[in-house]
Enzyme design. Structure first.
Site, mmCIF file in Angstrom:
data_model
loop_
_atom_site.group_PDB
_atom_site.id
_atom_site.type_symbol
_atom_site.label_atom_id
_atom_site.label_comp_id
_atom_site.label_asym_id
_atom_site.label_seq_id
_atom_site.Cartn_x
_atom_site.Cartn_y
_atom_site.Cartn_z
ATOM 1 N N SER A 321 -7.396 88.702 102.708
ATOM 2 C CA SER A 321 -8.175 87.467 102.699
ATOM 3 C C SER A 321 -9.485 87.589 101.930
ATOM 4 O O SER A 321 -9.491 87.656 100.724
ATOM 5 C CB SER A 321 -8.425 87.004 104.133
ATOM 6 O OG SER A 321 -7.215 86.609 104.715
ATOM 7 N N ASP A 332 -10.726 90.258 87.950
ATOM 8 C CA ASP A 332 -10.497 89.263 86.907
ATOM 9 C C ASP A 332 -11.684 89.138 85.960
ATOM 10 O O ASP A 332 -11.512 88.822 84.774
ATOM 11 C CB ASP A 332 -10.192 87.903 87.526
ATOM 12 C CG ASP A 332 -8.775 87.811 88.080
ATOM 13 O OD1 ASP A 332 -8.061 88.832 88.043
ATOM 14 O OD2 ASP A 332 -8.386 86.722 88.555
ATOM 15 N N LYS A 346 -2.862 87.407 101.548
ATOM 16 C CA LYS A 346 -3.146 86.191 102.324
ATOM 17 C C LYS A 346 -4.039 85.291 101.470
ATOM 18 O O LYS A 346 -5.202 85.581 101.239
ATOM 19 C CB LYS A 346 -3.842 86.526 103.630
ATOM 20 C CG LYS A 346 -4.175 85.298 104.453
ATOM 21 C CD LYS A 346 -4.767 85.686 105.795
ATOM 22 C CE LYS A 346 -5.132 84.440 106.596
ATOM 23 N NZ LYS A 346 -6.316 83.756 106.061
#
Length: 438
Positions: A321, A332, A346
């Site tokens: 999460s 990224d 999740k």
């Protein structure tokens, strides 16, 4: 770029963990009910069922309710006569199971209190970590917490807790002992203590509200490199300020690189994951959420990074999460090398609501995507550098936690080697591109 407060507020108390919860104020919108029906619902277990149904009806991320007839579910919930709250609670849990979402769940008052307490990052007690000796089965102190009543009273690591308010701890579990020691702020608890090499003695402590450490950090000399090691255990309410303190302190101590350890971190508060991401990155996106209407909200960095030193993030299959939001954003944006095993996967956001009888309800309200648009649901974040531990190595670290973040910890040792290579090359960001590691 600063997000408009009006749009961001919907997710301000959102949570990103199956294990942690937070409260959110709600306004209930009910179908019209007659006065007689309203009167019948008051002081009835059905009142809580109706509250919960309406919250799901309004907020659940899937407007089709996973092809469940949610109007029929309301009728099914409110038709029976319940002889106890527990019977009503069980009916509600069965109704929620039909949504096929393990994160939309009901909590009875005790569960709700425990989970909201955990998310707050605070506890009521005397402030000490306990463990049970495997051989003697004696409950002893691992360490007193900083600035706690236990520390101020002189309790030390290794002290054995023989009795709590006159009740022997023989045969007790650590959880049972901890439950007896906890209590309301300002109340007292008396502990009978055995300190090896000294006589037994009693201490009476006054319970207090204690901030639980979600962040542990240290400066490590690794060869010629000063490395700041930070372990983040959960994204609780105080984790952001604790992280800021850790980064600034290690920066003052001239850390040349950082290892951020998210292994085993189950997640927590969405806003805290965003705050912490901003401590490591000056620009770029952090996460994008999409609600039940398809409304999209992107949360961005705001040029408040504390450091730009090389960073490795350690993850495993229990990093979930909020951990995955942070790891995904750092990966990224090529701010860090993410190292370890595939994360939990999740990609859902929950909002948690208190109900009128002290129970609670967590409802999935949105999906989230990493800055590159990746949906990690059931897949997890793919590390830049994949590592796998043997069963023997896993067992060794589990049984000897002191080995974590040492050269006997394969994840940490590999991170240090990579950072030293990175420093030699003069790079300050992610030294491993996605193309090279796939």
């Amino acid at each position: 770029m600063k997000l408009p407060l009006r749009r961001f507020s919907k997710f301000r108390t959102a949570l990103l963990s199956g294990a942690i919860a937070t409260t959110a104020s709600v306004t209930l919108f009910a179908p019209a009910l007659s006065q007689s029906v309203r009167a019948a619902l008051q002081d009835s277990p059905k009142a809580v069922l109706d509250e919960a149904w309406q919250i799901v009806n309004r907020d659940f991320v899937d407007p089709s309710f996973n092809k469940v007839d949610w109007q029929a579910a309301r009728k099914e919930l409110l038709s029976p006569t319940y002889t106890s709250r527990q019977e009503a609670y069980q009916a509600l849990r069965k109704a929620l199971e039909k949504l096929n979402d393990p994160y939309t769940r009901f909590m009875d008052p005790k569960q709700y209190e425990a989970l909201t307490s955990q998310t707050s990052g605070e506890l009521m007690g005397v402030g000490m970590r306990l463990e049970e000796d495997e051989k003697t089965k004696v409950i002893s102190v691992v360490e007193p917490m900083e600035n706690s009543p236990a520390m101020k009273a002189g309790i030390q690591a290794g002290d054995q807790i023989l009795a709590i308010d006159g009740k022997s701890t023989q045969g007790m579990t650590v959880a049972d002992a901890a439950q007896l020691i906890r209590g309301n702020e300002g109340t007292k608890v008396t502990l009978k203590i055995n300190r090896p090499g000294k006589n037994q003695f009693e201490l009476t402590l006054t319970r207090a509200r204690i901030e639980v450490a979600a962040v542990r950090y240290s400066l490590k000399q690794e060869g010629k490199t000063l490395v700041g090691y930070i372990r983040l255990q959960e994204f609780s309410a105080h984790a952001g300020e604790q992280m800021e303190k850790a980064i600034k302190k290690l920066k003052e101590e001239k850390a040349e690189a950082f290892v951020l350890d998210l292994r085993g971190n189950p997640g927590g508060l969405l806003r805290v994951s965003v705050d912490i991401a901003r401590m490591w990155m000056d620009k770029g996106a952090i996460v994008r959420t999409v609600d039940r209407q398809g409304g999209s909200e992107e949360m961005l960095n705001n040029r408040t990074a504390i450091t730009d030193k090389p960073l490795v993030v350690l993850v495993d299959d229990n990093s979930a999460s909020a951990s995955e939001i942070l790891a995904g954003a750092l990966k990224d944006n090529k701010r860090a090398t993410v190292m370890g095993t595939q994360t939990f996967g999740k990609a859902l956001v929950q909002s948690v609501h208190s109900l009128s009888d002290g129970s609670g309800l967590a409802v999935t309200i949105a999906h989230y995507y990493t800055p590159n648009g990746t949906d990690i649901s059931h897949k997890g974040v793919t590390p830049d550098v994949k590592l796998e531990l043997s069963e023997e190595q896993k067992l060794q670290l589990a049984n000897k936690p002191a080995l974590i973040a040492t050269q006997n910890d394969p994840f940490y040792a590999r991170a240090i080697a990579l950072l030293q290579t990175n420093l030699s090359a003069g790079s300050v960001t992610n030294p491993v591109s996605n193309k090279e590691t796939r």
